[in-house]
Design an enzyme around this catalytic site. Structure first.
Site, mmCIF file in Angstrom:
data_model
loop_
_atom_site.group_PDB
_atom_site.id
_atom_site.type_symbol
_atom_site.label_atom_id
_atom_site.label_comp_id
_atom_site.label_asym_id
_atom_site.label_seq_id
_atom_site.Cartn_x
_atom_site.Cartn_y
_atom_site.Cartn_z
ATOM 1 N N LYS A 115 0.828 -1.217 0.000
ATOM 2 C CA LYS A 115 0.000 0.000 0.000
ATOM 3 C C LYS A 115 0.856 1.258 0.000
ATOM 4 O O LYS A 115 0.451 2.274 -0.546
ATOM 5 C CB LYS A 115 -1.009 -0.013 1.156
ATOM 6 N N LYS A 197 -3.285 -10.317 -6.654
ATOM 7 C CA LYS A 197 -4.560 -10.645 -5.999
ATOM 8 C C LYS A 197 -5.696 -9.766 -6.554
ATOM 9 O O LYS A 197 -5.469 -8.594 -6.855
ATOM 10 C CB LYS A 197 -4.350 -10.436 -4.495
ATOM 11 N N LYS A 200 -10.490 -5.101 -4.352
ATOM 12 C CA LYS A 200 -11.665 -4.281 -4.639
ATOM 13 C C LYS A 200 -11.307 -2.850 -5.035
ATOM 14 O O LYS A 200 -12.082 -2.167 -5.661
ATOM 15 C CB LYS A 200 -12.661 -4.308 -3.473
#
Ligand code: ATP
Ligand code: LTN
Length: 332
Positions: A115, A197, A200
């Site tokens: 992130k 992965k 969302k």
């Protein structure tokens, strides 16, 4: 252990429209614990603000995520469904646990590294201490099991380390939780970059299938899924795209990888992708129908949130009082 029952705890961030990765890797497994465990399933809005959110969207998604919990089979009468920021004990325990979490161990967290790379303009302290808030979520309820996708295993292991460290200094404080990772579906990959992965918050809409995508969209996204240049339908490390589609079909239908490989032996990718799309759309249809009814009734969702927050706060307060006492904080 609470009320003589083991405890299951998990959370999902209202940080985007949920994907079949969230569903197959986590939410679909939550109801499994309902009958025999005391279950807490939380919409973790405080975690979501570690990356910038648009307030109106965060608010809307908080309702939506709660509605999806129920639509996916969680009965609010039998599970405690609630919103993290409605129970201030989470933030309070997180501060305390920050003082028992090491800079080095937090620096090693893969999600923090990913992130930080993705949001290089906003590497805030919350992003760094995100796993400590997650540890607080879990430890507040003395959870025994934490059903999550494989990407969260590292965070649950850190939670165990924090609990052990705290228990060594102040014996008998926390239950040390166990991550529960489903054998299949624990890591659904992106349809466009199958080595990543499915997430969302991926900006590439074709890479993710959302629980609320309509039938045509689901089928179209699978039709466009990246595969490879040969035409064999089999699981293999050098065929990540096809392997991912087989995994998805296996989770959706309950068939084994072998059965799927035999069923599609000799068929082309186009037919195979169409079959995965159809099966996935069939799986999602009843969830979507129930979701629409629920979302139309905000009053009901608010009553669930309120009841859930009261129940959760009752158990959270018990743990927090114990922690305060052990630490030597003065109680009035
Ligand atoms: P974001 O993109 O905002 O980081 P996310 O899609 O990773 O979100 P989370 O809210 O972080 O979703 O995760 C909720 C649950 O879904 C967690 O238990 C997580 O492990 C699981 N999960 C998320 N993505 C996948 C995936 N691709 N495959 C399997 N499980 C997943
Ligand atoms: N970090 C998780 C969401 C989450 C969670 C939790 C999961 C927050 N608190 C407690 C299990 C238990 C995520 O990013 N998926």
């Amino acid at each position: 252990m609470l009320d003589n029952r083991q405890v299951s705890f998990s959370g999902v961030q209202p940080s985007g429209n949920l994907t079949i990765g969230n569903y197959l890797g986590a939410i679909k497994n939550f109801p499994y614990y309902t009958e025999n465990y005391k279950c807490f399933y939380c919409v973790v809005d405080e975690h979501a603000i570690t990356v910038r959110q648009i307030p109106a969207e965060l608010r809307r998604r908080t309702y939506e995520t709660l509605a999806l919990y129920i639509a996916c089979g969680l009965d609010p009468e039998k599970n405690t469904l609630y919103v993290q920021s409605h129970v201030p004990a989470h933030a309070e325990l997180a501060w305390i646990l920050n003082c028992f979490s090491m800079f080095g161990e937090l620096s090693r967290m893969t999600q923090f590294k990913d992130k930080s790379a993705k949001h290089a303009d906003n590497i805030n302290a919350g992003l760094f201490t995100y796993p400590v808030l997650m540890a607080a979520d879990i430890l507040l309820y003395q959870a025994d099991v934490v059903p999550v996708g494989v990407d969260q295993k590292q965070h649950v292991e850190l939670t165990r380390d924090i609990a052990d460290r705290f228990n060594q200094l102040y014996p008998g404080t926390f239950t040390v939780p166990q991550p529960i990772i489903s054998t299949s579906g624990a890591k659904i990959m992106s349809l466009q970059e199958p080595d990543k992965k499915m997430s969302k918050s991926d900006p590439n809409e074709n890479a993710v299938v959302r629980i609320l995508d309509d039938r045509d969209t689901v089928i179209r996204k699978f039709r466009r899924a990246v595969t490879d240049s040969d035409s064999e339908i089999r699981v293999s490390e050098d065929k990540p795209g096809v392997s991912n589609l087989i995994t998805i079909l296996s989770c959706v239908t309950g068939k084994t990888h072998d059965e799927i490989e035999r069923e599609f032996d000799g068929q082309g990718y186009a037919e195979f992708k169409a079959a995965v799309g159809e099966a996935c759309a069939d799986m999602l249809a009843p969830v979507q129908e129930r979701y629409k009814e629920l979302l139309a009734d905000r009053g009901y969702l608010e009553s669930v949130m309120k009841k859930g927050a009261e129940e959760a706060a009752y158990y959270a307060r018990k743990t927090l009082s114990k922690v305060r006492r052990k630490l030597g904080f003065v109680s009035l």
